[in-house]
Design a protein around this motif. Sequence first.
Motif, mmCIF file in Angstrom:
data_model
loop_
_atom_site.group_PDB
_atom_site.id
_atom_site.type_symbol
_atom_site.label_atom_id
_atom_site.label_comp_id
_atom_site.label_asym_id
_atom_site.label_seq_id
_atom_site.Cartn_x
_atom_site.Cartn_y
_atom_site.Cartn_z
ATOM 1 N N LYS A 297 9.393 35.019 1.739
ATOM 2 C CA LYS A 297 9.002 34.004 2.716
ATOM 3 C C LYS A 297 7.708 33.312 2.266
ATOM 4 O O LYS A 297 7.591 32.086 2.319
ATOM 5 N N ARG B 158 10.830 35.799 10.211
ATOM 6 C CA ARG B 158 11.742 34.684 10.512
ATOM 7 C C ARG B 158 12.225 34.017 9.228
ATOM 8 O O ARG B 158 12.106 32.819 9.019
ATOM 9 N N HIS B 159 12.760 34.882 8.371
ATOM 10 C CA HIS B 159 13.196 34.427 7.053
ATOM 11 C C HIS B 159 14.662 34.781 6.854
ATOM 12 O O HIS B 159 15.083 35.885 7.186
ATOM 13 N N LYS B 160 15.414 33.849 6.340
ATOM 14 C CA LYS B 160 16.843 33.995 6.072
ATOM 15 C C LYS B 160 17.663 34.112 7.353
ATOM 16 O O LYS B 160 18.823 34.464 7.311
ATOM 17 N N THR B 161 17.076 33.804 8.482
ATOM 18 C CA THR B 161 17.797 33.957 9.747
ATOM 19 C C THR B 161 18.676 32.761 10.094
ATOM 20 O O THR B 161 19.513 32.857 10.983
ATOM 21 N N SER B 162 18.506 31.666 9.387
ATOM 22 C CA SER B 162 19.354 30.503 9.680
ATOM 23 C C SER B 162 20.267 30.156 8.509
ATOM 24 O O SER B 162 21.011 29.184 8.591
ATOM 25 N N LYS B 163 20.216 30.932 7.443
ATOM 26 C CA LYS B 163 21.066 30.678 6.288
ATOM 27 C C LYS B 163 22.376 31.444 6.462
ATOM 28 O O LYS B 163 22.442 32.651 6.247
ATOM 29 N N LYS B 164 23.410 30.744 6.872
ATOM 30 C CA LYS B 164 24.674 31.368 7.243
ATOM 31 C C LYS B 164 25.323 32.157 6.114
ATOM 32 O O LYS B 164 25.859 33.239 6.342
ATOM 33 N N TYR C 112 23.876 33.734 3.663
ATOM 34 C CA TYR C 112 23.135 34.991 3.483
ATOM 35 C C TYR C 112 23.463 35.964 4.618
ATOM 36 O O TYR C 112 23.703 37.153 4.379
ATOM 37 N N LEU C 113 23.450 35.458 5.843
ATOM 38 C CA LEU C 113 23.728 36.312 6.996
ATOM 39 C C LEU C 113 25.133 36.895 6.939
ATOM 40 O O LEU C 113 25.343 38.059 7.310
#
Length: 86
Positions: free
Chosen positions: A22, A57-63, A65-66
């Motif tokens: 991050k 709050r890192h990688k939480t919006s990258k679908k 990766y999730l």
Amino acid sequence: MILLYSFLALNIIAFVLIGYDKKLAQNNKRRISEQTLLGCVFFGGTIGSGLGMLTFRHKTSKKSYLLKFWLIVIIQFLIAWYYLNN
């Protein structure tokens, strides 16, 4: 006991890596590869990585990766469930 300490160390490393990635992203520096981050998750750093994602709050919006993260979590859960029930 060594297994517990290894598990704890891996989760701390995963947490730190998410935070460090991050920081690199904020400074437009070369990033830690997703393969490395997901490798930590795969080998048991799931809790540390998950807490790092929420804390920083890192990688939480990258679908993409999730999706990979949760696929690994589900596989780990199924493996644990299998071994606990056999």
